[in-house]
Structure formats: C-alpha cells, structure tokens
Design an enzyme around this catalytic site. Structure first.
Site, PDB file in Angstrom:
ATOM      1  CG  HIS A 105      -1.855   1.120   1.336  1.00 53.35           C
ATOM      2  ND1 HIS A 105      -1.497   2.359   1.832  1.00 53.35           N
ATOM      3  CD2 HIS A 105      -3.157   1.219   0.990  1.00 53.35           C
ATOM      4  CE1 HIS A 105      -2.530   3.159   1.789  1.00 53.35           C
ATOM      5  NE2 HIS A 105      -3.560   2.493   1.297  1.00 53.35           N
ATOM      6  CG  ASP A 106      -0.798   4.589  -0.852  1.00 54.40           C
ATOM      7  OD1 ASP A 106      -1.196   3.985  -1.854  1.00 54.40           O
ATOM      8  OD2 ASP A 106      -1.492   5.415  -0.238  1.00 54.40           O
ATOM      9  CE  LYS A 165      -5.311   4.022  -1.432  1.00 54.91           C
ATOM     10  NZ  LYS A 165      -4.304   4.679  -0.603  1.00 54.91           N
TER      11      LYS A 165
END
Length: 299
Positions: free
Chosen positions: A36-37, A123
């Site tokens: 995630h990210d 995202k």
C-alpha cells in the site's frame, strides 16, 4: 497542507501488540498481498535512518518473497501525479495538491518494486478499494484474505482494512511491515484494526503461513488428525466430526462440543504431546488451531 516533515521513530514493540478480536488463520490458498502506497512521495518525509520505515520496507520485501514463492497474488496501490484537483476531492482540502508526475514522486521503492504481471492499482482515495478493481480481482482469483503492508498505517492502511472487512475479506495488517507518522499513530492504527475489523499480524507469522509445510510436518499432522478424529467421535455425531474436518475453521462449540468435553479432548492431545491452553482454545476452537499447536511442538 503538506505531509509531516522528518518522521523518525522506532518500529512497534512486537511483544505488546493488541489482541485481535478476529481469530482468523491466514492460509496461502486464500490470501493475496497488498503493498500500500510505498511510493517515493509518501516515504520521502521519513528521516534517512528512520527505523520504522526501514523495517517496514525490509519486512514487506520478505513477505513478497514468500508470496511469490507460494504463488500468492500480489497487488500494489500507487497514486498518479498531477491529479485533476476536482477529481482529487476532499483529499485536496486536507493534504494539498498531492504528488507531481515525476519519478521521484510516483515510483514505488526499488526494494519492493512490482515484478512482471503483478497488478498496480491506481489509488484514488484512502481505501485501496475505492474506485479500483481490487475487490473484483480478489474475487476472480478466489482470494478472501488480504495481507496489507505499507504506509500510512492510520490512514490508508486502516481505511483499506475496514473496507476489506465490509466486503467479507479478512484483512491481516502486518505490524512491522507498515509505517506511520509516528509511534502514536502507528499504535492507534493497530488498536483500531485489532478491535473491530482485522488481525494484527507480524511479518514472521505471515511468512510462516505463506511457506509450504515440510513433508515431515504434513505427516505428523496426519497422525494428529487420527487421534483428534477418534476422540471427537466420542463426543460428537459422525456427521458433525466430518463437518469439522471438511472445514477446519469450523467452530467446534457450534457443533455441540461443550467445555467439559473440550477438556477431555485436550487431555487426550496432551497425552500425545500436544499441550493446548484451554483459554486459547476457547478463542479459536477449531481443527486448524489444534493442528497449528501440533506443528509448534513438532508432533
């Protein structure tokens, strides 16, 4: 408003993690991994020697290695630079215009970079599920468990875990493979997730769950199953015993096992060398849990 400057803190104390309300067991055949990210824009606020970030990246890389070796699907989230500010929505009010469309902002860190064929989802909001195909791709792959690593723990990681739960996907947030603005936010995220939507795991436990058992251990498990099947047949109807072994995550108390009978089952297991704490068993009264205890003691 910009991201906080010069984040620098140690990783979480793994001996004092919150107890997760959920008792789910991570299984490689049901799992997918989400990074995630972990883009340069989101990691640049960390001090060059920030222990929490270095640990999160290193542990994420270890989980990726285990996942790839086991054929577990890997997904990534990454924002695009120079976002249209209308489409950016309320995030603009809290965090400003966001990243630019330059490699030093958009690139995923080399140590955890995606390999060929791994899906990088664009995202759009805090949750990785928002306006993405993550839910559909998990379903298409037959996966209903999601291991989550990356940044920031109390924002996007928590939002993703909460939405996974609401979509009937088990979230496993890896305490030492996520990082945050600081120790307070990191701890807050883990408490929130453990209390209401997911399992707070360690990288070691995730790697172990994704690593195939050695043949010897598999044989030992078969021996335990024989003992367990015989003892459960004393207390439950044959069809209920079959149900328990058909789905090892079945709650044995829901099949009619009561506390007195459970003590008798655990006594028989103890005679076979598998000591199981009754309190732990009541929190996860399943065949899967008893098999795990047998593997721990090498029976």
């Amino acid at each position: 408003m910009p991201l906080p400057p010069s984040i620098d803190y140690a990783g979480p104390d793994l001996s004092a993690l919150p107890v997760s309300r959920a008792g789910w067991t991570l299984r490689a055949e049901r799992a997918a991994v989400l990074v995630h990210d972990l883009q340069r824009y989101f990691t640049r606020p960390y001090a060059p020697d920030c222990a929490a970030l270095h640990q999160a990246v290193r542990r994420t890389a270890e989980i990726l290695g285990a996942a790839r070796a086991a054929g577990v699907p890997v997904f990534y989230t990454a924002q695009r630079g120079d976002q249209d500010q209308t489409a950016r929505g309320l995030q603009r009010d809290l965090w400003g215009p966001g990243m630019r469309a330059v490699p030093e902002h958009t690139d995923i860190l080399d140590a955890v970079a995606p390999e060929a064929g791994e899906r990088v989802l664009v995202k759009h909001r805090y949750s990785a599920f928002a306006r993405s195909e993550l839910a559909e791709e998990l379903a298409a792959a037959g996966r209903d468990q999601l291991v989550i690593t990356g940044v920031y723990a109390h924002i996007g990681v928590t939002a993703t875990a909460l939405e996974a739960f609401q979509r009937e996907v088990h979230p496993f947030v890896v305490a030492d493979a996520v990082a945050d603005f600081g120790p307070e936010e990191h701890a807050l995220a883990l408490r929130q997730i453990a209390s209401c939507c997911g399992v707070v795991a360690t990288a070691d436990s995730v790697v172990a769950a994704l690593t195939p058992a050695a043949p010897a251990a598999a044989g030992a498990g078969a021996g335990l199953d024989a003992v367990l099947r015989d003892e459960l047949a004393v207390h439950l109807d044959a069809d209920l015993v079959a149900t328990a072994f058909a789905d090892p995550e079945t709650d044995l108390f829901s099949l009619g096992l009561d506390s007195l009978r459970a003590f008798e089952v655990l006594d028989v297991l103890a005679e076979s060398g598998v000591d199981v704490d009754f309190g732990e068993f009541t929190r996860r009264p399943t065949i899967s849990f008893l098999r795990e205890r047998a593997l721990v003691v090498g029976v």
